[in-house]
Scaffold this motif. Structure first.
Motif, PDB file in Angstrom:
ATOM      1  N   THR A   8       0.840  -1.201   0.000  1.00  0.00           N
ATOM      2  CA  THR A   8       0.000   0.000   0.000  1.00  0.00           C
ATOM      3  C   THR A   8       0.872   1.246   0.000  1.00  0.00           C
ATOM      4  OG1 THR A   8      -1.804  -1.154   1.130  1.00  0.00           O
ATOM      5  CG2 THR A   8      -1.817   1.249   1.229  1.00  0.00           C
ATOM      6  N   LEU A   9       1.898   1.267   0.840  1.00  0.00           N
ATOM      7  CA  LEU A   9       2.829   2.395   0.854  1.00  0.00           C
ATOM      8  C   LEU A   9       3.582   2.479  -0.480  1.00  0.00           C
ATOM      9  CD1 LEU A   9       4.292   2.155   4.465  1.00  0.00           C
ATOM     10  CD2 LEU A   9       2.563   3.764   3.622  1.00  0.00           C
ATOM     11  N   ALA A  10       4.007   1.338  -1.000  1.00  0.00           N
ATOM     12  CA  ALA A  10       4.740   1.318  -2.274  1.00  0.00           C
ATOM     13  C   ALA A  10       3.878   1.863  -3.416  1.00  0.00           C
ATOM     14  CB  ALA A  10       5.216  -0.095  -2.590  1.00  0.00           C
ATOM     15  N   GLY A  15       3.488   9.202  -6.131  1.00  0.00           N
ATOM     16  CA  GLY A  15       2.529  10.292  -6.094  1.00  0.00           C
ATOM     17  C   GLY A  15       1.180   9.847  -5.560  1.00  0.00           C
ATOM     18  N   PRO A  16       0.306  10.812  -5.313  1.00  0.00           N
ATOM     19  CA  PRO A  16      -1.006  10.532  -4.720  1.00  0.00           C
ATOM     20  C   PRO A  16      -1.891   9.652  -5.614  1.00  0.00           C
ATOM     21  CG  PRO A  16      -0.530  12.890  -4.676  1.00  0.00           C
ATOM     22  CD  PRO A  16       0.519  12.243  -5.539  1.00  0.00           C
ATOM     23  N   LEU A  17      -2.680   8.820  -4.966  1.00  0.00           N
ATOM     24  CA  LEU A  17      -3.671   7.980  -5.645  1.00  0.00           C
ATOM     25  C   LEU A  17      -4.934   7.928  -4.796  1.00  0.00           C
ATOM     26  CD1 LEU A  17      -1.495   4.865  -6.625  1.00  0.00           C
ATOM     27  CD2 LEU A  17      -2.272   6.682  -8.166  1.00  0.00           C
ATOM     28  N   HIS A  18      -6.072   7.729  -5.445  1.00  0.00           N
ATOM     29  CA  HIS A  18      -7.322   7.493  -4.713  1.00  0.00           C
ATOM     30  C   HIS A  18      -7.470   5.995  -4.455  1.00  0.00           C
ATOM     31  CE1 HIS A  18      -9.332   6.039  -8.345  1.00  0.00           C
ATOM     32  NE2 HIS A  18      -8.751   7.053  -8.986  1.00  0.00           N
ATOM     33  N   GLY A  19      -8.439   5.639  -3.643  1.00  0.00           N
ATOM     34  CA  GLY A  19      -8.595   4.266  -3.173  1.00  0.00           C
ATOM     35  C   GLY A  19      -8.585   3.193  -4.249  1.00  0.00           C
ATOM     36  N   TYR A  20      -9.424   3.344  -5.274  1.00  0.00           N
ATOM     37  CA  TYR A  20      -9.498   2.314  -6.300  1.00  0.00           C
ATOM     38  C   TYR A  20      -8.166   2.191  -7.041  1.00  0.00           C
ATOM     39  CZ  TYR A  20     -10.962  -0.415 -10.313  1.00  0.00           C
ATOM     40  OH  TYR A  20     -11.045  -1.382 -11.278  1.00  0.00           O
ATOM     41  N   ALA A  21      -7.501   3.313  -7.285  1.00  0.00           N
ATOM     42  CA  ALA A  21      -6.193   3.276  -7.952  1.00  0.00           C
ATOM     43  C   ALA A  21      -5.153   2.581  -7.067  1.00  0.00           C
ATOM     44  CB  ALA A  21      -5.739   4.692  -8.304  1.00  0.00           C
ATOM     45  N   ILE A  22      -5.256   2.754  -5.762  1.00  0.00           N
ATOM     46  CA  ILE A  22      -4.344   2.059  -4.843  1.00  0.00           C
ATOM     47  C   ILE A  22      -4.564   0.555  -4.946  1.00  0.00           C
ATOM     48  CG2 ILE A  22      -3.730   1.663  -2.417  1.00  0.00           C
ATOM     49  CD1 ILE A  22      -4.445   4.649  -1.932  1.00  0.00           C
ATOM     50  N   ILE A  23      -5.811   0.128  -4.945  1.00  0.00           N
ATOM     51  CA  ILE A  23      -6.135  -1.302  -5.060  1.00  0.00           C
ATOM     52  C   ILE A  23      -5.517  -1.880  -6.338  1.00  0.00           C
ATOM     53  CG2 ILE A  23      -8.027  -2.937  -5.505  1.00  0.00           C
ATOM     54  CD1 ILE A  23      -9.719  -1.248  -3.531  1.00  0.00           C
ATOM     55  N   ARG A  24      -5.696  -1.185  -7.453  1.00  0.00           N
ATOM     56  CA  ARG A  24      -5.133  -1.658  -8.732  1.00  0.00           C
ATOM     57  C   ARG A  24      -3.613  -1.698  -8.692  1.00  0.00           C
ATOM     58  NH1 ARG A  24      -8.221   2.333 -12.065  1.00  0.00           N
ATOM     59  NH2 ARG A  24      -6.116   3.119 -12.257  1.00  0.00           N
ATOM     60  N   ARG A  25      -3.000  -0.641  -8.143  1.00  0.00           N
ATOM     61  CA  ARG A  25      -1.536  -0.558  -8.125  1.00  0.00           C
ATOM     62  C   ARG A  25      -0.939  -1.619  -7.214  1.00  0.00           C
ATOM     63  NH1 ARG A  25       2.570  -0.240 -10.912  1.00  0.00           N
ATOM     64  NH2 ARG A  25       4.324   0.866 -10.057  1.00  0.00           N
ATOM     65  N   VAL A  26      -1.564  -1.882  -6.067  1.00  0.00           N
ATOM     66  CA  VAL A  26      -1.090  -2.936  -5.168  1.00  0.00           C
ATOM     67  C   VAL A  26      -1.119  -4.279  -5.889  1.00  0.00           C
ATOM     68  CG1 VAL A  26      -1.696  -4.276  -3.091  1.00  0.00           C
ATOM     69  CG2 VAL A  26      -1.579  -1.777  -2.985  1.00  0.00           C
ATOM     70  N   SER A  27      -2.180  -4.551  -6.614  1.00  0.00           N
ATOM     71  CA  SER A  27      -2.277  -5.794  -7.370  1.00  0.00           C
ATOM     72  C   SER A  27      -1.169  -5.883  -8.415  1.00  0.00           C
ATOM     73  CB  SER A  27      -3.648  -5.907  -8.034  1.00  0.00           C
ATOM     74  OG  SER A  27      -3.749  -7.124  -8.742  1.00  0.00           O
ATOM     75  N   ARG A  33      -0.721 -11.108  -6.425  1.00  0.00           N
ATOM     76  CA  ARG A  33      -0.783 -11.873  -5.173  1.00  0.00           C
ATOM     77  C   ARG A  33      -1.675 -11.210  -4.132  1.00  0.00           C
ATOM     78  NH1 ARG A  33       4.394 -11.373  -4.635  1.00  0.00           N
ATOM     79  NH2 ARG A  33       4.195 -10.790  -2.463  1.00  0.00           N
ATOM     80  N   ILE A  34      -1.638  -9.894  -4.090  1.00  0.00           N
ATOM     81  CA  ILE A  34      -2.415  -9.172  -3.087  1.00  0.00           C
ATOM     82  C   ILE A  34      -3.576  -8.484  -3.770  1.00  0.00           C
ATOM     83  CG2 ILE A  34      -2.388  -7.328  -1.372  1.00  0.00           C
ATOM     84  CD1 ILE A  34       0.577  -7.968  -0.961  1.00  0.00           C
ATOM     85  N   ARG A  35      -4.760  -8.859  -3.359  1.00  0.00           N
ATOM     86  CA  ARG A  35      -5.983  -8.265  -3.889  1.00  0.00           C
ATOM     87  C   ARG A  35      -6.748  -7.685  -2.698  1.00  0.00           C
ATOM     88  NH1 ARG A  35      -7.095  -9.927  -9.167  1.00  0.00           N
ATOM     89  NH2 ARG A  35      -5.665 -11.535  -9.878  1.00  0.00           N
ATOM     90  N   LEU A  36      -6.624  -6.392  -2.534  1.00  0.00           N
ATOM     91  CA  LEU A  36      -7.251  -5.724  -1.395  1.00  0.00           C
ATOM     92  C   LEU A  36      -8.747  -5.557  -1.615  1.00  0.00           C
ATOM     93  CD1 LEU A  36      -4.701  -2.836  -0.756  1.00  0.00           C
ATOM     94  CD2 LEU A  36      -5.053  -4.865   0.654  1.00  0.00           C
ATOM     95  N   THR A  43      -9.661   0.474   5.925  1.00  0.00           N
ATOM     96  CA  THR A  43      -9.181   0.270   7.291  1.00  0.00           C
ATOM     97  C   THR A  43      -7.682   0.537   7.351  1.00  0.00           C
ATOM     98  OG1 THR A  43     -10.909  -1.355   7.737  1.00  0.00           O
ATOM     99  CG2 THR A  43      -8.957  -1.427   9.155  1.00  0.00           C
ATOM    100  N   ALA A  44      -6.938   0.037   6.362  1.00  0.00           N
ATOM    101  CA  ALA A  44      -5.489   0.252   6.309  1.00  0.00           C
ATOM    102  C   ALA A  44      -5.175   1.732   6.122  1.00  0.00           C
ATOM    103  CB  ALA A  44      -4.868  -0.571   5.189  1.00  0.00           C
ATOM    104  N   LEU A  45      -5.913   2.414   5.247  1.00  0.00           N
ATOM    105  CA  LEU A  45      -5.672   3.838   5.020  1.00  0.00           C
ATOM    106  C   LEU A  45      -5.907   4.646   6.294  1.00  0.00           C
ATOM    107  CD1 LEU A  45      -7.261   4.339   1.481  1.00  0.00           C
ATOM    108  CD2 LEU A  45      -4.829   4.186   2.059  1.00  0.00           C
ATOM    109  N   GLU A  46      -6.921   4.299   7.030  1.00  0.00           N
ATOM    110  CA  GLU A  46      -7.191   4.982   8.303  1.00  0.00           C
ATOM    111  C   GLU A  46      -6.039   4.753   9.287  1.00  0.00           C
ATOM    112  OE1 GLU A  46      -8.810   7.328  11.138  1.00  0.00           O
ATOM    113  OE2 GLU A  46      -9.522   7.125   9.079  1.00  0.00           O
ATOM    114  N   ARG A  47      -5.585   3.511   9.378  1.00  0.00           N
ATOM    115  CA  ARG A  47      -4.480   3.169  10.286  1.00  0.00           C
ATOM    116  C   ARG A  47      -3.195   3.883   9.871  1.00  0.00           C
ATOM    117  NH1 ARG A  47      -1.166  -0.715   9.284  1.00  0.00           N
ATOM    118  NH2 ARG A  47      -2.619  -1.859   7.980  1.00  0.00           N
TER     119      ARG A  47
END
Length: 102
Positions: A8-10, A15-27, A33-36, A43-47
């Motif tokens: 998620t940090l990676a 640069g900045p991303l919104h939630g759905y873009a973060i999900i895609r980029r993490v994948s 391997r990781i499908r958020l 929950t992770a973003l809040e933490r």
């Protein structure tokens, strides 16, 4: 640091991303391997926000809903880089040739 947190940090390192873009980029970064799930991501973003690793970069209304973009803080970038060093050292234990004394 958990693997999902690391990716998620990676995802935010360039640069900045919104939630759905973060999900895609993490994948993408994890080769699928990781499908958020959405709930897990938010929950992770809040933490991570509470922990000072990320912050809201922008907020806009899209289709009547708030869309927030997140970015790394300097502390978040430092934590990401430190974890990358930890993972790299752990990988070297397995991948470097072992030289045994004669």
């Amino acid at each position: 640091m958990r693997e999902t947190t690391y990716f998620t940090l990676a995802a935010l390192q360039h640069g900045p991303l919104h939630g759905y873009a973060i999900i895609r980029r993490v994948s993408e970064l994890s080769s699928g391997r990781i499908r958020l799930a959405t709930g897990t991501l938010y929950t992770a973003l809040e933490r991570l926000t509470t922990g000072g690793h990320i912050q809201v970069a922008a907020e806009e209304i899209v289709n009547g809903r708030a869309r927030r973009s997140y970015e790394l803080t300097p502390g978040g970038r430092a934590a990401l880089e430190e974890q990358a060093r930890v993972y790299a050292e752990a990988a070297r234990v397995v991948t470097r040739p072992v030289v045994r004394p004669a």
